[in-house]
Write an enzyme that holds these catalytic residues in place. Structure first.
Site, PDB file in Angstrom:
ATOM      1  N   HIS A   1      -6.756   4.467   6.730  1.00  0.00           N
ATOM      2  CA  HIS A   1      -6.006   4.003   5.557  1.00  0.00           C
ATOM      3  C   HIS A   1      -5.353   5.166   4.804  1.00  0.00           C
ATOM      4  O   HIS A   1      -4.267   5.010   4.236  1.00  0.00           O
ATOM      5  CB  HIS A   1      -6.916   3.195   4.623  1.00  0.00           C
ATOM      6  CG  HIS A   1      -6.191   2.574   3.478  1.00  0.00           C
ATOM      7  ND1 HIS A   1      -5.250   1.570   3.643  1.00  0.00           N
ATOM      8  CD2 HIS A   1      -6.226   2.814   2.142  1.00  0.00           C
ATOM      9  CE1 HIS A   1      -4.756   1.217   2.461  1.00  0.00           C
ATOM     10  NE2 HIS A   1      -5.330   1.957   1.527  1.00  0.00           N
TER      11      HIS A   1
ATOM     12  N   ASN B   1       2.318   3.771  10.735  1.00  0.00           N
ATOM     13  CA  ASN B   1       1.571   4.292  11.889  1.00  0.00           C
ATOM     14  C   ASN B   1       1.987   3.509  13.114  1.00  0.00           C
ATOM     15  O   ASN B   1       2.523   2.408  12.996  1.00  0.00           O
ATOM     16  CB  ASN B   1       0.051   4.113  11.655  1.00  0.00           C
ATOM     17  CG  ASN B   1      -0.303   2.668  11.374  1.00  0.00           C
ATOM     18  OD1 ASN B   1      -0.155   2.196  10.232  1.00  0.00           O
ATOM     19  ND2 ASN B   1      -0.746   1.959  12.386  1.00  0.00           N
TER      20      ASN B   1
ATOM     21  N   HIS C   1      -5.749  -9.452  -1.217  1.00  0.00           N
ATOM     22  CA  HIS C   1      -5.727  -9.716   0.224  1.00  0.00           C
ATOM     23  C   HIS C   1      -6.837 -10.687   0.603  1.00  0.00           C
ATOM     24  O   HIS C   1      -7.884 -10.733  -0.060  1.00  0.00           O
ATOM     25  CB  HIS C   1      -5.954  -8.414   1.007  1.00  0.00           C
ATOM     26  CG  HIS C   1      -4.936  -7.355   0.747  1.00  0.00           C
ATOM     27  ND1 HIS C   1      -5.036  -6.483  -0.319  1.00  0.00           N
ATOM     28  CD2 HIS C   1      -3.800  -7.031   1.406  1.00  0.00           C
ATOM     29  CE1 HIS C   1      -3.986  -5.668  -0.301  1.00  0.00           C
ATOM     30  NE2 HIS C   1      -3.232  -5.978   0.728  1.00  0.00           N
TER      31      HIS C   1
ATOM     32  N   TYR D   1      -8.778 -10.257   3.037  1.00  0.00           N
ATOM     33  CA  TYR D   1      -9.957  -9.498   3.493  1.00  0.00           C
ATOM     34  C   TYR D   1     -10.873  -9.075   2.354  1.00  0.00           C
ATOM     35  O   TYR D   1     -12.017  -8.670   2.598  1.00  0.00           O
ATOM     36  CB  TYR D   1      -9.557  -8.286   4.362  1.00  0.00           C
ATOM     37  CG  TYR D   1      -8.687  -7.256   3.689  1.00  0.00           C
ATOM     38  CD1 TYR D   1      -9.170  -6.424   2.684  1.00  0.00           C
ATOM     39  CD2 TYR D   1      -7.364  -7.094   4.093  1.00  0.00           C
ATOM     40  CE1 TYR D   1      -8.369  -5.480   2.084  1.00  0.00           C
ATOM     41  CE2 TYR D   1      -6.548  -6.143   3.499  1.00  0.00           C
ATOM     42  CZ  TYR D   1      -7.054  -5.345   2.499  1.00  0.00           C
ATOM     43  OH  TYR D   1      -6.244  -4.409   1.907  1.00  0.00           O
ATOM     44  N   GLU D   2     -10.384  -9.186   1.121  1.00  0.00           N
ATOM     45  CA  GLU D   2     -11.265  -8.877  -0.017  1.00  0.00           C
ATOM     46  C   GLU D   2     -12.183 -10.043  -0.340  1.00  0.00           C
ATOM     47  O   GLU D   2     -13.031  -9.945  -1.219  1.00  0.00           O
ATOM     48  CB  GLU D   2     -10.416  -8.506  -1.242  1.00  0.00           C
ATOM     49  CG  GLU D   2      -9.723  -7.163  -1.069  1.00  0.00           C
ATOM     50  CD  GLU D   2      -8.576  -6.962  -2.051  1.00  0.00           C
ATOM     51  OE1 GLU D   2      -8.771  -6.214  -3.015  1.00  0.00           O
ATOM     52  OE2 GLU D   2      -7.507  -7.552  -1.839  1.00  0.00           O
TER      53      GLU D   2
ATOM     54  N   MET E   1      -1.732  -6.803   7.166  1.00  0.00           N
ATOM     55  CA  MET E   1      -2.801  -7.682   6.654  1.00  0.00           C
ATOM     56  C   MET E   1      -2.399  -8.396   5.364  1.00  0.00           C
ATOM     57  O   MET E   1      -3.246  -8.744   4.557  1.00  0.00           O
ATOM     58  CB  MET E   1      -4.069  -6.867   6.416  1.00  0.00           C
ATOM     59  CG  MET E   1      -4.560  -6.105   7.628  1.00  0.00           C
ATOM     60  SD  MET E   1      -5.937  -5.038   7.186  1.00  0.00           S
ATOM     61  CE  MET E   1      -6.053  -4.006   8.649  1.00  0.00           C
ATOM     62  N   SER E   2      -1.107  -8.581   5.163  1.00  0.00           N
ATOM     63  CA  SER E   2      -0.677  -9.225   3.914  1.00  0.00           C
ATOM     64  C   SER E   2       0.549 -10.087   4.176  1.00  0.00           C
ATOM     65  O   SER E   2       0.843 -10.442   5.313  1.00  0.00           O
ATOM     66  CB  SER E   2      -0.359  -8.151   2.863  1.00  0.00           C
ATOM     67  OG  SER E   2       0.780  -7.409   3.256  1.00  0.00           O
TER      68      SER E   2
ATOM     69  N   SER F   1       0.825  -1.221   0.000  1.00  0.00           N
ATOM     70  CA  SER F   1       0.000   0.000   0.000  1.00  0.00           C
ATOM     71  C   SER F   1       0.853   1.263   0.000  1.00  0.00           C
ATOM     72  O   SER F   1       1.714   1.427   0.867  1.00  0.00           O
ATOM     73  CB  SER F   1      -0.860   0.078   1.270  1.00  0.00           C
ATOM     74  OG  SER F   1      -1.863  -0.855   1.250  1.00  0.00           O
TER      75      SER F   1
ATOM     76  N   ALA G   1       2.836  -2.127   4.002  1.00  0.00           N
ATOM     77  CA  ALA G   1       2.655  -1.082   5.009  1.00  0.00           C
ATOM     78  C   ALA G   1       2.253  -1.796   6.299  1.00  0.00           C
ATOM     79  O   ALA G   1       1.488  -2.759   6.259  1.00  0.00           O
ATOM     80  CB  ALA G   1       1.547  -0.132   4.569  1.00  0.00           C
TER      81      ALA G   1
ATOM     82  N   HIS H   1      -3.444   0.561  -4.714  1.00  0.00           N
ATOM     83  CA  HIS H   1      -2.986  -0.671  -5.348  1.00  0.00           C
ATOM     84  C   HIS H   1      -3.414  -0.622  -6.808  1.00  0.00           C
ATOM     85  O   HIS H   1      -4.574  -0.825  -7.132  1.00  0.00           O
ATOM     86  CB  HIS H   1      -3.640  -1.895  -4.689  1.00  0.00           C
ATOM     87  CG  HIS H   1      -3.251  -2.086  -3.264  1.00  0.00           C
ATOM     88  ND1 HIS H   1      -2.470  -3.126  -2.841  1.00  0.00           N
ATOM     89  CD2 HIS H   1      -3.555  -1.373  -2.158  1.00  0.00           C
ATOM     90  CE1 HIS H   1      -2.287  -3.039  -1.535  1.00  0.00           C
ATOM     91  NE2 HIS H   1      -2.942  -1.993  -1.098  1.00  0.00           N
TER      92      HIS H   1
HETATM   93  N1  HPA Z   1      -2.584  -2.734  11.406  1.00  0.00           N
HETATM   94  C1  HPA Z   1      -2.810  -3.594  10.391  1.00  0.00           C
HETATM   95  N2  HPA Z   1      -2.446  -3.348   9.149  1.00  0.00           N
HETATM   96  C2  HPA Z   1      -1.814  -2.196   8.886  1.00  0.00           C
HETATM   97  C3  HPA Z   1      -1.531  -1.257   9.901  1.00  0.00           C
HETATM   98  C4  HPA Z   1      -1.947  -1.550  11.227  1.00  0.00           C
HETATM   99  O1  HPA Z   1      -1.740  -0.763  12.176  1.00  0.00           O
HETATM  100  N3  HPA Z   1      -0.884  -0.224   9.303  1.00  0.00           N
HETATM  101  C5  HPA Z   1      -0.769  -0.545   7.986  1.00  0.00           C
HETATM  102  N4  HPA Z   1      -1.323  -1.738   7.727  1.00  0.00           N
END
Ligand code: HPA
Length: 283
Positions: free
Chosen positions: A250, A238, A86, A88-89, A214-215, A31, A116, A62
């Site tokens: 996001h 973050n 992903h 989650y999709e 998440m990947s 991302s 990310a 993406h």
């Molecule tokens: N959690 C999960 N996935 C993420 C995060 C997070 O804090 N930051 C970027 N992708």
């Protein structure tokens, strides 16, 4: 018809071979990190829609294309996948790892996964780059579940050095050479798409997780299964939930990934070139 992972990868790889010869090394861009693909020289651009069985890519940031080009005018050719699928999709684990298996069938031997991620351990701040030295798969899924297909790899693949020590060293050396600070840590992969709760982040810290995303974990499992050599880099976008007063968002993830762009690009240009050298030497 049921999705047959081997046949699907074979068909996708054949379609790529028609477009161009496989490079030794590929990178999957996470991302907000897709800009690296635009830096490749004399690119061949293949939209995912033109590669058999590649699902369409839904998330902002993406783009959904494979770019093959060289690292600078005289550099080695590499492939960059801008955009990934992903869990989650709603894609099956086999669909999530189809691009990785396609790269393998095409002829790629070394793979870098980038993403990310939220920083959990205290040393990680937004904008930092983290070499992934190991992972914890907490997605609840494994792409190898199902009938064993020996064409894809062994039933019980070893994961004790999933992140290849030599490739990791190549990235450490690349970071040093380009003056890029490279932290190190363990990536925890969750299914998402909701971000974690603060209690979940405290749990991940106890378990030994340094960053969360998440990947990546399913892709690394499939890549190791196939015998690809793997390394990974997280862009810490973050602080993980509960570690700052800010809610997670996001858009912030993408914006911070963009701010780390010049370090990320320098690390990838130097790192992928060193990894290509390793692959060419057959090390
Ligand atoms: N959690 C999960 N996935 C993420 C995060 C997070 O804090 N930051 C970027 N992708």
């Amino acid at each position: 018809m049921r999705f047959d992972p081997y046949t699907a990868a074979d068909e996708a790889a054949a379609a790529l071979t028609e477009r161009c010869k496989a490079p030794s090394v590929a990178v999957v861009l996470g991302s907000g990190l897709g800009a690296f693909a635009d830096r490749l020289h004399e690119p061949t651009i293949v939209p995912y829609g033109e590669i058999p069985h590649f699902p369409s890519v839904g998330v902002r940031g993406h783009a959904g294309r494979l770019v093959v080009g060289s690292l600078g005018p005289d550099g080695p050719r590499v492939a960059a996948l801008a955009g990934r699928v992903h869990l989650y999709e709603g894609h099956s684990p086999a669909q999530v790892v189809h691009p990785v298996r396609t790269l393998w069938k095409w002829g790629v031997r070394g793979l870098m996964l980038t993403n990310a991620a939220g920083g959990i351990k205290a040393e990680l701040s937004p904008g930092n780059l983290m070499l992934i030295v190991d992972h914890i798969n907490l997605t609840g899924k494994n792409p190898l579940v199902g009938p064993a297909d020996p064409r894809l790899g062994p039933r019980f693949p070893d994961m004790s050095a999933a992140y290849d020590p030599e490739l990791c060293d190549a990235l450490r050396a690349a970071a040093k050479d380009r003056g890029v600070a490279l932290r190190e840590g363990v990536y925890t992969g969750l299914a998402g798409p909701s971000y974690e709760t603060p209690a979940e982040i405290r749990m991940l810290a106890v378990l030994g997780g340094d960053a969360v995303g998440m990947s990546t974990v399913a892709e690394v499992i499939a890549a190791r299964h196939a015998g690809l050599r793997v390394c990974g880099v997280s862009c810490i976008t973050n602080l993980a939930a509960g570690l700052s007063a800010e809610p997670l968002d996001h858009a912030e993830v993408e914006a911070t990934a963009g701010e780390a762009r010049s370090d990320f690009i320098a690390l990838l240009e130097e790192g992928l070139s060193r990894i290509d050298e390793l692959m060419e030497r057959g090390a």
